[in-house]
Write a protein that holds these residues in place. Structure first.
Motif, PDB file in Angstrom:
ATOM      1  N   UNK A   1     -42.830  -3.838 -18.566  1.00  0.00           N
ATOM      2  CA  UNK A   1     -43.228  -4.304 -19.780  1.00  0.00           C
ATOM      3  C   UNK A   1     -43.914  -3.819 -20.838  1.00  0.00           C
ATOM      4  N   UNK A   2     -43.511  -3.763 -22.174  1.00  0.00           N
ATOM      5  CA  UNK A   2     -44.241  -3.012 -23.270  1.00  0.00           C
ATOM      6  C   UNK A   2     -45.045  -4.096 -24.046  1.00  0.00           C
ATOM      7  N   UNK A   3     -46.404  -3.843 -23.667  1.00  0.00           N
ATOM      8  CA  UNK A   3     -47.403  -5.019 -24.440  1.00  0.00           C
ATOM      9  C   UNK A   3     -47.590  -4.512 -25.842  1.00  0.00           C
TER      10      UNK A   3
ATOM     11  N   UNK B   1     -43.731   2.572 -33.197  1.00  0.00           N
ATOM     12  CA  UNK B   1     -43.290   3.909 -32.836  1.00  0.00           C
ATOM     13  C   UNK B   1     -42.818   3.837 -31.392  1.00  0.00           C
ATOM     14  N   UNK B   2     -43.551   2.961 -30.520  1.00  0.00           N
ATOM     15  CA  UNK B   2     -43.357   2.696 -29.256  1.00  0.00           C
ATOM     16  C   UNK B   2     -41.971   2.014 -28.725  1.00  0.00           C
ATOM     17  N   UNK B   3     -41.850   1.154 -29.778  1.00  0.00           N
ATOM     18  CA  UNK B   3     -40.464   0.361 -29.664  1.00  0.00           C
ATOM     19  C   UNK B   3     -39.380   1.333 -29.912  1.00  0.00           C
ATOM     20  N   UNK B   4     -39.715   1.979 -31.055  1.00  0.00           N
ATOM     21  CA  UNK B   4     -38.637   2.951 -31.491  1.00  0.00           C
ATOM     22  C   UNK B   4     -38.265   4.084 -30.302  1.00  0.00           C
ATOM     23  N   UNK B   5     -39.384   4.428 -29.652  1.00  0.00           N
ATOM     24  CA  UNK B   5     -38.996   5.492 -28.611  1.00  0.00           C
ATOM     25  C   UNK B   5     -38.285   4.767 -27.320  1.00  0.00           C
TER      26      UNK B   5
ATOM     27  N   UNK C   1     -38.796  -6.324 -21.674  1.00  0.00           N
ATOM     28  CA  UNK C   1     -39.629  -7.182 -22.276  1.00  0.00           C
ATOM     29  C   UNK C   1     -40.757  -6.613 -23.276  1.00  0.00           C
ATOM     30  N   UNK C   2     -40.643  -7.071 -24.555  1.00  0.00           N
ATOM     31  CA  UNK C   2     -42.103  -6.788 -25.203  1.00  0.00           C
ATOM     32  C   UNK C   2     -42.693  -8.171 -25.341  1.00  0.00           C
TER      33      UNK C   2
END
Length: 270
Positions: free
Chosen positions: A132-134, A147-151, A111-112
């Protein structure tokens, strides 16, 4: 942003017989989630050195716990279409805290979530523990978050986010915000990257307000959670998986957001 309706729903009502149903379910859910989390963290100690950011085993544990949670609650789930299982993005309309369990039960994903969720009691703790990515809704941090999402996508994770930016009463789809879609148009990503639209449609228990499963506005989590657990008869949720959108065929983040919104809205209203 929080979506607030023109006419708020009546507050959840709990009669004595509702408590007789809710409390055993609550105890069972607490045991299930705590045991699942303990197993998740123990396996992760071994998995992390071997797989790094990937979660080949713990994602499956997370999925099975969510399936068991829905079984305890008694919410029926009907799925239509084929869920995507490769790295990319999943986008869905957002109606309730139940969305998390419903979507994770269907496929292994990450989840984001908005940063505020990390501070929520119980839910925030579980979200942090399960990867989870906050993100913060701050334009100054948009570049770093993209950038975090792309990683994450680059290591074949399936990332799911709610482009509406808030939950609703489950009776509508709000306009999609385009900001996070930029992460899937950046350089260095796979040419076959796709975004799959998902539509969630809840049907309330017999005799209840049609918006019963929606969690929105100033509604507290605990009263709504207990209300759901106390229903002697549950409703259902229909999950519709749309055709994945090939990112390389879309010229911009706004066009990608518009295409995903149109697909979700079409499935939701169809």
């Amino acid at each position: 942003m929080t979506w607030v309706p023109d006419a708020p729903p009546p507050p959840p009502t709990m009669r004595w017989w509702h408590w007789l149903i809710a409390l055993p379910r609550l105890v069972l859910l607490a045991a299930l989630i705590l045991l699942g989390l303990a197993l998740y963290l123990a396996v992760r100690l071994i998995e992390r050195p071997l797989a790094g950011g990937r979660r080949p085993v713990t994602a499956r544990i997370q999925q099975e716990v969510c399936r068991a949670t829905l079984a305890v609650i008694g919410l029926r789930v009907e799925r239509k279409g084929a869920p995507m299982h490769e790295g990319g993005a999943l986008v869905a309309n957002h109606a309730s805290w139940l969305d998390i369990f419903v979507l994770v039960a269907g496929q292994r994903l990450t989840f984001v979530a908005k940063a505020e969720v990390a501070g929520w009691a119980v839910i925030g703790w579980l979200a942090r523990a399960t990867g989870t990515l906050f993100i913060r809704r701050d334009r100054k941090e948009a570049g770093a978050q993209v950038a975090q999402i792309a990683e994450r996508v680059g290591r074949d994770e399936l990332l799911l986010f709610f482009p509406e930016g808030t939950s609703t009463d489950g009776r509508r789809v709000l306009p999609f915000k385009a900001t996070l879609f930029a992460a899937f148009l950046g350089p260095g990503l796979a040419e076959d990257l796709r975004v799959q639209p998902i539509a969630l449609r809840y049907t309330a228990p017999p005799g209840e307000d049609p918006r019963a499963y929606g969690w929105f506005g100033a509604m507290g989590f605990a009263p709504h959670f207990l209300w759901v657990l106390g229903r002697p008869r549950q409703g259902r949720v229909e999950v519709r998986y749309g055709a994945p959108i090939a990112v390389r065929e879309v010229p911009s983040r706004k066009a990608l957001a518009a295409a995903a919104e149109a697909a979700v809205r079409g499935m939701f209203e169809g």
